[in-house]
Enzyme design. Structure first.
Site, PDB file in Angstrom:
ATOM      1  N   LYS A  26      -8.823  -7.030  -1.916  1.00 30.02           N
ATOM      2  CA  LYS A  26      -8.124  -7.814  -2.939  1.00 30.02           C
ATOM      3  C   LYS A  26      -7.454  -9.034  -2.310  1.00 30.02           C
ATOM      4  O   LYS A  26      -7.472 -10.136  -2.870  1.00 30.02           O
ATOM      5  CB  LYS A  26      -7.098  -6.933  -3.667  1.00 30.02           C
ATOM      6  CG  LYS A  26      -7.771  -5.812  -4.465  1.00 30.02           C
ATOM      7  CD  LYS A  26      -6.840  -4.672  -4.859  1.00 30.02           C
ATOM      8  CE  LYS A  26      -7.666  -3.462  -5.322  1.00 30.02           C
ATOM      9  NZ  LYS A  26      -6.872  -2.225  -5.483  1.00 30.02           N
ATOM     10  N   LYS A  36       0.875  -1.175   0.000  1.00 32.45           N
ATOM     11  CA  LYS A  36       0.000   0.000   0.000  1.00 32.45           C
ATOM     12  C   LYS A  36       0.907   1.219   0.000  1.00 32.45           C
ATOM     13  O   LYS A  36       2.121   1.075   0.187  1.00 32.45           O
ATOM     14  CB  LYS A  36      -0.897   0.016   1.247  1.00 32.45           C
ATOM     15  CG  LYS A  36      -0.113  -0.231   2.551  1.00 32.45           C
ATOM     16  CD  LYS A  36      -1.026  -0.288   3.769  1.00 32.45           C
ATOM     17  CE  LYS A  36      -1.753  -1.597   3.954  1.00 32.45           C
ATOM     18  NZ  LYS A  36      -3.202  -1.523   3.745  1.00 32.45           N
ATOM     19  N   ARG A  37       0.369   2.422  -0.224  1.00 32.94           N
ATOM     20  CA  ARG A  37       1.210   3.606  -0.145  1.00 32.94           C
ATOM     21  C   ARG A  37       1.891   3.692   1.213  1.00 32.94           C
ATOM     22  O   ARG A  37       1.380   3.200   2.217  1.00 32.94           O
ATOM     23  CB  ARG A  37       0.365   4.872  -0.363  1.00 32.94           C
ATOM     24  CG  ARG A  37       0.153   5.209  -1.823  1.00 32.94           C
ATOM     25  CD  ARG A  37       1.445   5.512  -2.554  1.00 32.94           C
ATOM     26  NE  ARG A  37       1.904   6.842  -2.290  1.00 32.94           N
ATOM     27  CZ  ARG A  37       1.853   7.852  -3.149  1.00 32.94           C
ATOM     28  NH1 ARG A  37       1.376   7.663  -4.359  1.00 32.94           N
ATOM     29  NH2 ARG A  37       2.277   9.040  -2.818  1.00 32.94           N
ATOM     30  N   THR A  73      -8.756  -0.760  -0.034  1.00 32.10           N
ATOM     31  CA  THR A  73      -9.289  -1.646  -1.067  1.00 32.10           C
ATOM     32  C   THR A  73      -8.338  -2.832  -1.251  1.00 32.10           C
ATOM     33  O   THR A  73      -8.773  -3.907  -1.681  1.00 32.10           O
ATOM     34  CB  THR A  73      -9.480  -0.902  -2.410  1.00 32.10           C
ATOM     35  OG1 THR A  73      -8.343  -0.072  -2.639  1.00 32.10           O
ATOM     36  CG2 THR A  73     -10.722  -0.055  -2.379  1.00 32.10           C
TER      37      THR A  73
HETATM   38  C1  26Q Z   1      -4.995  16.683  -3.438  1.00 28.78           C
HETATM   39  C2  26Q Z   1      -4.615  18.009  -3.667  1.00 28.78           C
HETATM   40  C3  26Q Z   1      -3.334  18.288  -4.126  1.00 28.78           C
HETATM   41  C4  26Q Z   1      -2.452  17.234  -4.386  1.00 28.78           C
HETATM   42  C5  26Q Z   1      -2.845  15.924  -4.154  1.00 28.78           C
HETATM   43  C6  26Q Z   1      -4.116  15.656  -3.675  1.00 28.78           C
HETATM   44  C7  26Q Z   1      -4.516  14.249  -3.412  1.00 28.78           C
HETATM   45  C8  26Q Z   1      -4.272  13.260  -4.354  1.00 28.78           C
HETATM   46  C9  26Q Z   1      -4.635  11.956  -4.101  1.00 28.78           C
HETATM   47  C10 26Q Z   1      -5.161  13.902  -2.242  1.00 28.78           C
HETATM   48  C11 26Q Z   1      -5.536  12.580  -1.999  1.00 28.78           C
HETATM   49  C12 26Q Z   1      -5.285  11.588  -2.944  1.00 28.78           C
HETATM   50  C13 26Q Z   1      -5.634  10.168  -2.767  1.00 28.78           C
HETATM   51  C14 26Q Z   1      -6.320   9.697  -1.747  1.00 28.78           C
HETATM   52  C15 26Q Z   1      -6.628   8.258  -1.624  1.00 28.78           C
HETATM   53  O1  26Q Z   1      -6.142   7.445  -2.380  1.00 28.78           O
HETATM   54  N1  26Q Z   1      -7.471   7.888  -0.643  1.00 28.78           N
HETATM   55  C16 26Q Z   1      -7.830   6.506  -0.461  1.00 28.78           C
HETATM   56  O2  26Q Z   1      -9.020   6.263  -1.194  1.00 28.78           O
HETATM   57  C17 26Q Z   1      -9.344   4.880  -1.198  1.00 28.78           C
HETATM   58  C18 26Q Z   1     -10.547   4.692  -2.089  1.00 28.78           C
HETATM   59  O3  26Q Z   1     -11.687   5.177  -1.470  1.00 28.78           O
HETATM   60  C19 26Q Z   1      -9.599   4.382   0.211  1.00 28.78           C
HETATM   61  O4  26Q Z   1      -9.801   3.003   0.159  1.00 28.78           O
HETATM   62  C20 26Q Z   1      -8.386   4.696   1.103  1.00 28.78           C
HETATM   63  O5  26Q Z   1      -8.684   4.354   2.445  1.00 28.78           O
HETATM   64  C21 26Q Z   1      -8.038   6.178   1.007  1.00 28.78           C
HETATM   65  O6  26Q Z   1      -6.858   6.446   1.747  1.00 28.78           O
END
Ligand code: 26Q
Length: 826
Positions: free
Chosen positions: A672, A560-561, A668
């Site tokens: 999986k 995961k990240r 998610t």
């Molecule tokens: C926003 C503004 C500026 C730069 C970047 C962003 C940005 C980009 C990506 C903020 C958040 C994200 C990604 C968030 C993310 O992946 N959240 C995850 O979403 C999944 C799907 O719903 C969940 O299962 C995870 O728990 C949640 O961490």
């Protein structure tokens, strides 16, 4: 013309579905599109020729799908997402159109291995992680359900960076994913849209005496759409994903050209093409970066223009019916500027009065929230918005003013109303995008039961008191065609053998596997599937990383990240603890284990990168210690992405889902793993709770603080050092890192990490350590009871069909979009 179309050769080369036709088409594409014959063709040529052969076979369905939608005048779902983490297109497209076996045979007859050809594809990694992958899974399910849907997003020239390790440190390389061709994109320059930026607004009086505002932008960019095919699973539907790419216009700088400053104007050209250059790799602390805001408005403005064009073709300017024909889902707040943009288009460009426009807007948008972390909630400085989008900022102020008036009256609580202001008070006001999205939408949903409740009761509490009916939950789901059928062909074959055809589009049917739970033959076959997957993974690890791992060991996996809240560090402490137990008594029997990590850290996230370095350092020590003698292995797979994910989930025994309770919106990856028969060690966080309830508490290894415990500890004052003092094994692990045991005596490098842990520990790693070690040890012990483990594994797969993205999308449609499926007949 019809003669040409009907002539044998034409039909066969473009559409024939037999092995012979496919072979012929492949050679034809190789020759006429790639300009190569077989002796001269490179593996890349093979890949491209195969891709063209597959897309030819999707074309008729694609065109038919759109013609049918046109004819039925149906309501459309428009999914707006700044990210789509697509993953490889070729295998999915082959599977969905039912040509996997034909292609395999055709390639074999030409002396090629289909899997090897498919491995040439560079996956479009146009997303960071969960949110972007969710968008891709949902598009696939919308097509499979036959829903009229279009995805809109950004065609980043560089996707999520490629990760390498140098001396254990993460190093990022640009992801030039289109470098050797992008056979899946159809550029549509004739559908380009102009997107404006900057400038100022002017008030003017129209002929009829009405007052109106005009935006006088300063510069503009062309948005060029690139269409991708999104096929449903064997149902003839092929929907579209429309990704926008920025291109400078000849007159992009509306002012500078007039002043004759040619060179400065051309600098502007370079700048405007930068808008879609690169995906922001940060999903933790979104900084208010101008370019990111430009990306958001760029794709939103282009998409809304496109949506309105299609609407007006049939309904003209009858805006009241807009919400009956259009549902727009906002994937988090990233596309929220669409709300003031629709207002601007209606009020300024189409002369709709404010109240009507607001009513239309509010009945059109629905908002999905993906985070509870306060630092991840988007806020834009009002000054920045004013500078880039002056008219939008005015509209936001007006929306806010009217909203606060309404809230004040309805709630009869001026303090609560003030708390809800979209624009923060003070000298440096910010726009809270989650508030703007909540005010401008008819639906607000979270992505798991827990998170939806916390959203309602905590993060957006005032809003839920004002509009309880807007709040709902849509627990996430995953695409079973990708993450079971394609990722795990052995498991799929076993399931087909017992259940027949229909489980893949009706995943609840996996429950029927429970009938075989006591069947020793089935159990043995189930185990053999997992063993074979683990042997494949071991082989890949040997080839790719030069590391030997034992397929009979328990595979304990965390991919995961990299985030502090996800607690990869907790896993690190567990591994150090096991290592120390071996060092204390090298002769003691230890069951062999392989710990697998995969994780990218945001390039600017120092703590996350330090954790990667620590994990690699631990791997170095543990993997090479004679006392350990191969019984513990730590594998950090570089560049975790969709392709590597597909190889890892099927080989996992234990799924690590150990975020601090209340922090992971859903997860998610957890789904999986479970669907591929891994057993979870996890906290009561996100969708873990729902997984545990479904698989049965006895088939899930639970540990750790609950959300309410975290709040309680915070209130009473949390002292992480106390756990250090009282837990000898934890203290030993901390002291070793501090003493430089994993850094050749360097006591400095991990200091920031330990300082944070001992003094703050914002994610309660110290508090959860003991319970965690106990839980993984219990799971590993259970694994050694083969019979018991096999049952647990089977039940994890059999009982988690709920997490199909088909179910999730069906719920979105029934609860939010309310569109009808449109069957496609050829
Ligand atoms: C926003 C503004 C500026 C730069 C970047 C962003 C940005 C980009 C990506 C903020 C958040 C994200 C990604 C968030 C993310 O992946 N959240 C995850 O979403 C999944 C799907 O719903 C969940 O299962 C995870 O728990 C949640 O961490």
């Amino acid at each position: 013309m019809t003669e040409i179309l009907n002539s044998q050769n034409y039909i066969h080369t473009r559409t024939g579905m037999t092995v012979d036709a496919f072979k012929r088409a492949f050679l034809d594409n190789l020759y006429y599109v790639q300009g190569k014959d077989m002796p001269r063709a490179t593996p890349q040529d093979h890949y491209l020729a195969l891709a063209y052969t597959v897309r030819d076979r999707l074309m008729q369905r694609w065109l038919q799908t759109f013609q049918t939608y046109d004819e039925t005048d149906c309501k459309f779902v428009y999914y707006l997402s700044a990210e789509y983490l697509l993953g490889p297109q070729l295998p999915s497209n082959l599977l969905n159109i039912g040509l996997m076996d034909v292609a395999r045979q055709a390639m074999a007859e030409l002396g090629l291995d289909l899997d090897a050809v498919m491995r040439r594809e560079r996956e479009p990694g146009l997303g960071n992680g969960g949110l972007g992958r969710l968008a891709a899974c949902y598009l696939a399910s919308m097509a499979t359900l036959g829903l009229p849907a279009i995805g809109y997003g950004i065609r980043y020239e560089f996707g999520i960076f490629r990760q390498m390790f140098v001396d254990g440190w993460q190093v990022e390389r640009p992801d030039d994913w289109t470098a050797s061709g992008d056979p899946w994109s159809f550029p549509r320059p004739e559908r380009q849209v102009q997107v404006n930026f900057g400038g100022h607004t002017e008030k003017e009086w129209a002929h009829n005496g009405d007052f109106r505002v005009r935006w006088r932008p300063a510069w503009c960019v062309e948005a060029i759409p690139y269409n991708l095919m999104v096929p449903g699973y064997k149902n003839n539907t092929v929907n579209s994903l429309r990704l926008w790419s920025a291109q400078a216009t000849s007159s992009f700088d509306l002012q500078v050209f007039n002043t004759g400053d040619f060179v400065r104007a051309v600098e502007g050209k370079v700048h405007s093409e930068n808008i879609t250059k690169v995906l922001y790799p940060d999903d933790t602390t979104p900084q208010g970066k101008l370019l990111r805001l430009q990306q958001q408005y760029f794709f939103v403005a282009a998409s809304l223009t496109d949506i309105m064009r299609v609407f007006m073709r049939r309904h003209g300017t009858n805006w009241e019916v807009f919400p009956d024909k259009v549902a727009i889902q906002l994937n988090d707040t990233h596309p929220t500027i669409a709300i003031p943009e629709l207002m601007r288009l209606l009020v300024d460009e189409h002369d709709v009065d404010w109240n009507t426009a607001w009513d239309v807007t509010r009945r059109t948008f629905a908002y999905t929230n993906h985070t509870l972390l306060p630092e991840a909630l988007e806020e834009w400085p009002a000054s920045l918005l004013e500078q880039l989008l002056p008219r939008h900022m005015e509209i936001i102020h007006e929306v806010n003013r009217r909203f606060l008036d309404e809230a004040c009256v309805v709630l009869n609580d001026p303090i609560a109303a003030a708390r809800m202001s979209i624009v923060t008070p003070g000298p440096a006001p910010h726009v809270r995008m989650a508030y703007l999205a909540s005010v401008g939408s008819f639906s607000i949903n979270g992505v798991s039961e827990l998170q939806s409740n916390l959203l309602k009761d905590l993060v957006l509490r005032d809003f839920s008191q004002l509009w309880p009916w807007k709040f709902n939950n849509k627990t996430n789901g995953i695409d079973p065609r990708l993450f079971i059928r394609l990722a795990n062909p052995r498991l799929s074959a076993l399931i087909y053998d017992r259940l027949g055809e229909h489980w893949l589009t009706n995943l609840d049917r996996l429950r029927e596997l429970e009938r075989f739970i006591d069947d020793p033959t089935f159990q043995a076959e189930w185990r053999e599937v997992k063993q074979a997957n683990k042997r494949d993974a071991a082989e890949k690890t040997r080839e790719g990383m030069g590391l030997e791992i034992d397929p009979d060991a328990v595979f304990d996996v965390m991919v995961k990240r990299l985030h502090e809240y996800k607690r990869q560090l907790l896993k690190a402490f567990h591994i150090i603890t096991l290592y120390n137990r071996i060092k204390a008594n090298p002769k003691a029997p230890v069951f062999p284990r392989v710990f697998v990590f995969g994780a990218k850290a945001a390039p600017g996230y120092r703590m996350a990168k330090l954790i990667i370095k620590l994990l690699n350092a631990i791997a170095d020590v543990v993997n090479n210690d004679r006392d350990v003698d191969g019984r513990l292995k730590v594998v950090f797979v570089p560049n975790f992405n969709v392709s590597t994910a597909m190889q890892i989930y099927p080989a996992a025994d234990i799924s690590e889902q150990i975020s601090l309770a209340g922090k992971e919106a859903s997860g998610t990856g957890n789904m999986k793993f479970a669907l591929n028969g891994a057993v979870t060690v996890g906290t009561l966080d996100g969708a873990n709770i729902e997984i545990r309830d479904l698989v049965g508490h006895e088939n899930f290894f639970l540990f750790g603080l609950r959300t309410e415990d975290v709040f309680h500890l915070l209130r009473q004052g949390y002292r992480p050092a106390m756990y250090y003092e009282r837990t000898p094994e934890l203290r030993q692990a901390v002291d070793m890192i501090a003493a430089g045991y994993f850094s050749r005596g360097d006591r400095e490098i991990f200091r920031p990490l330990l300082d944070s842990l001992l003094n703050h520990d914002p994610y309660f790693i110290m508090a959860d350590y003991a319970a965690y070690v106990e839980a993984v040890e219990a799971a590993t012990l259970a694994y050694q009871d083969t019979e018991r483990w096999t049952r647990m594994s089977i039940l994890n797969t059999a009982r988690t069909g709920f997490f199909s993205a088909d179910r999730a999308v069906r719920q979105y449609n029934e609860g939010i979009w309310k569109t009808q499926p449109v069957p496609i007949t050829l």
